[in-house]
Design a protein around this motif. Structure first.
Motif: not given
Ligand code: GAR
Length: 210
Positions: A62-66, A72-76, A92-103, A139-140
């Motif tokens: 993949y070209p970027s972390r995002e 990964v998000d789509a597969r989950l 390291l997970l990007s802020e957007g990914f972490v926000r999407g799974w917060e809690g 929690f992450v």
């Protein structure tokens, strides 16, 4: 049951502890997917042996972390994962990914947070001269090794310890602590309240302290 996805990069002994816990029909969790970023991860083999569907999503492709995180998000989500456990996931997970799974995402870290974030935690502990060390399930949140603490276990640091002997003592506790922490969540006994986790019900006593 709580539909859990596990992300692992390596050996997968914490994944194995979760798989073993799930073998008990009364454990309120089902591991529905195991995902790794690394082709050589023994964690993938452990999952296959347990009959759990796996994905290999190589970060190098993949070209970027995002972009990697989005895959990964789509597969989950495709796998119907409702809750994520990081088990030796070394990206390291990007802020957007972490926000999407917060809690809905926890990690196990080999130190008593907030001490010794990052890598080489056992060396850090020996260098600091602490006499107690251990592991934390939290929690992450977007910052590294940060987030509301769910459970911790402590071990003594002995005079003759090397990073390896200390790591082995902590790892034994990790394997005990991670299933216990996940059970608390699945049973609704762990609730995030701002920056801390409140534990309710029968488990609220000393069981988690050690
Ligand atoms: C474990 O000690 C875990 O706490 C640590 O990596 C090891 C993975 O072992 N995680 C981190 O350092 C996360 N930053 P395992 O693959 O055998 O579970």
């Amino acid at each position: 049951k709580l539909r859990v996805g596990v992300l692992a990069s390596g050996r997968g002994s914490n994944l194995q502890a979760l798989i073993d816990a799930c073998a008990d029909p009364s454990f309120p969790v089902e591991i529905v997917h195991v995902l790794s970023n690394s082709a050589g991860a023994y964690a993938l083999e452990r999952a296959e042996q347990a009959g759990i569907p796996t994905s290999l999503i190589r970060h190098k492709d993949y070209p970027s972390r995002e972009a990697f995180d989005a895959a990964v998000d789509a597969r989950l989500r495709d796998a119907g994962v409702g809750f994520v456990c990081l088990a030796g996931f070394m990206r390291l997970l990007s802020e957007g990914f972490v926000r999407g799974w917060e809690g809905r995402m926890i990690n196990i870290h080999p130190s008593l947070l907030p001490s010794f974030k990052g890598l080489h935690t056992h060396e850090q502990a020996l260098t600091a001269g602490v006499k107690l060390h251990g592991c934390t399930v939290h929690f992450v949140r977007p910052a590294l090794d940060d987030g509301p603490i769910l459970a911790q276990a402590a071990v003594p640091v002995l005079p003759e310890d090397t990073p390896d002997t200390l790591a082995a003592r902590v790892l034994e506790q990790e394997h005990r602590l991670y299933p216990l922490a996940l059970r608390l969540i699945a049973e609704g006994k762990a609730v995030i309240d701002g920056d801390i986790v409140r534990i309710t019900g029968a488990a609220a006593g000393g069981a988690l302290a050690n």
